[in-house]
Design a protein around this motif. Sequence first.
Motif, short mmCIF file in Angstrom:
data_model
loop_
_atom_site.label_atom_id
_atom_site.label_comp_id
_atom_site.label_asym_id
_atom_site.label_seq_id
_atom_site.Cartn_x
_atom_site.Cartn_y
_atom_site.Cartn_z
N VAL A 57 0.87 -1.18 0.00
CA VAL A 57 0.00 0.00 0.00
C VAL A 57 0.91 1.23 0.00
CG1 VAL A 57 -1.74 1.30 1.27
CG2 VAL A 57 -1.81 -1.20 1.27
N GLN A 58 0.66 2.10 -0.97
CA GLN A 58 1.47 3.32 -1.03
C GLN A 58 0.60 4.50 -1.42
OE1 GLN A 58 4.59 2.45 -3.76
NE2 GLN A 58 3.24 2.06 -5.47
N GLY A 59 1.07 5.67 -1.06
CA GLY A 59 0.31 6.87 -1.39
C GLY A 59 1.02 8.11 -0.90
N GLU A 60 0.30 9.20 -0.93
CA GLU A 60 0.84 10.49 -0.49
C GLU A 60 -0.20 11.17 0.38
OE1 GLU A 60 1.81 12.77 -3.99
OE2 GLU A 60 3.29 11.31 -4.66
N PHE A 61 0.27 12.01 1.29
CA PHE A 61 -0.64 12.82 2.07
C PHE A 61 -0.02 14.17 2.39
CE2 PHE A 61 1.83 10.80 5.37
CZ PHE A 61 1.92 11.74 6.38
N LYS A 62 -0.88 15.14 2.69
CA LYS A 62 -0.46 16.49 3.02
C LYS A 62 -0.86 16.78 4.46
CE LYS A 62 -1.51 18.03 -1.65
NZ LYS A 62 -2.32 18.93 -2.47
N CYS A 63 -0.06 17.62 5.13
CA CYS A 63 -0.40 18.05 6.48
C CYS A 63 0.32 19.35 6.76
CB CYS A 63 -0.01 16.97 7.49
SG CYS A 63 1.75 16.65 7.59
N LEU A 64 0.02 19.94 7.90
CA LEU A 64 0.71 21.14 8.36
C LEU A 64 1.67 20.76 9.47
CD1 LEU A 64 -2.29 23.65 8.53
CD2 LEU A 64 -0.57 23.47 6.74
N ALA B 147 5.29 10.88 1.13
CA ALA B 147 4.95 9.64 0.44
C ALA B 147 5.12 8.52 1.47
CB ALA B 147 5.86 9.42 -0.76
N TYR B 148 4.16 7.61 1.50
CA TYR B 148 4.26 6.49 2.44
C TYR B 148 4.18 5.17 1.69
CZ TYR B 148 -0.83 6.36 1.95
OH TYR B 148 -2.09 6.30 1.45
N ASN B 149 4.68 4.13 2.34
CA ASN B 149 4.68 2.80 1.75
C ASN B 149 4.60 1.77 2.87
OD1 ASN B 149 5.87 0.25 0.81
ND2 ASN B 149 6.28 1.35 -1.06
N PHE B 150 3.61 0.91 2.79
CA PHE B 150 3.49 -0.23 3.70
C PHE B 150 3.75 -1.48 2.88
CE2 PHE B 150 0.76 3.01 5.55
CZ PHE B 150 1.05 2.94 6.90
N THR B 151 4.78 -2.23 3.24
CA THR B 151 5.13 -3.44 2.50
C THR B 151 5.09 -4.64 3.43
OG1 THR B 151 6.60 -2.15 1.09
CG2 THR B 151 6.90 -4.54 1.07
N PRO B 152 4.25 -5.62 3.12
CA PRO B 152 4.21 -6.82 3.96
C PRO B 152 5.46 -7.67 3.74
CG PRO B 152 2.75 -7.06 2.09
CD PRO B 152 3.29 -5.67 2.04
N VAL B 153 5.95 -8.25 4.81
CA VAL B 153 7.09 -9.16 4.74
C VAL B 153 6.59 -10.52 5.21
CG1 VAL B 153 9.42 -9.66 5.56
CG2 VAL B 153 8.69 -7.27 5.20
N LEU B 154 6.71 -11.50 4.31
CA LEU B 154 6.22 -12.85 4.61
C LEU B 154 7.35 -13.74 5.09
CD1 LEU B 154 3.98 -13.26 1.42
CD2 LEU B 154 3.37 -12.25 3.63
N ASP B 155 7.02 -14.68 5.97
CA ASP B 155 8.02 -15.62 6.43
C ASP B 155 8.11 -16.80 5.45
OD1 ASP B 155 5.87 -17.32 6.98
OD2 ASP B 155 5.96 -17.02 9.14
N LYS C 32 3.37 -16.65 5.59
CA LYS C 32 2.52 -15.95 6.55
C LYS C 32 3.11 -14.57 6.80
CE LYS C 32 0.44 -18.37 9.82
NZ LYS C 32 0.33 -19.10 11.10
N LEU C 33 2.24 -13.63 7.03
CA LEU C 33 2.67 -12.27 7.30
C LEU C 33 3.51 -12.24 8.57
CD1 LEU C 33 2.49 -9.26 6.53
CD2 LEU C 33 0.47 -9.12 7.98
N SER C 34 4.73 -11.76 8.44
CA SER C 34 5.64 -11.69 9.57
C SER C 34 5.66 -10.28 10.17
CB SER C 34 7.04 -12.09 9.11
OG SER C 34 7.97 -11.94 10.14
N VAL C 35 5.92 -9.29 9.32
CA VAL C 35 5.91 -7.88 9.74
C VAL C 35 5.45 -7.03 8.57
CG1 VAL C 35 7.79 -8.11 11.41
CG2 VAL C 35 8.32 -7.50 9.08
N ILE C 36 5.17 -5.79 8.86
CA ILE C 36 4.87 -4.83 7.81
C ILE C 36 5.93 -3.74 7.89
CG2 ILE C 36 3.23 -3.12 6.95
CD1 ILE C 36 0.99 -4.87 8.04
N SER C 37 6.64 -3.58 6.79
CA SER C 37 7.66 -2.54 6.69
C SER C 37 6.98 -1.24 6.31
CB SER C 37 8.69 -2.94 5.64
OG SER C 37 9.56 -1.87 5.37
#
Length: 90
Positions: A6-13, A23-31, A35-40
């Motif tokens: 999952v990736q995208g962009e967001f704005k804030c003050l 820009a953000y990125n959530f990358t699943p790491v499988l064992d 099976k899902l081990s962690v999310i980077s």
Amino acid sequence: SKGEVVQGEFKCLDKENRKRQFAYNFTPVLDATKKLSVISFSLLDITATKETEIQLKETEKLLVSIFNAVDIGVCITDQFGRFVNVDQAY
């Protein structure tokens, strides 16, 4: 958690009330068993890049309007001397 990036962009003050963009990125790491081990998670400040893009677009609009408004022949060539653009007068 479904195994998809999952990736995208967001704005804030920020705390000084300046606009920031990230820009953000959530990358699943499988064992080994798939099976899902962690999310980077990564987060990148892209504020300067986005501001530069906006300035470039504004500059391009200005140049195009000047290019189309002058009544003398104007041509733009690349580094090999090939025509990239010409105005009506040219």
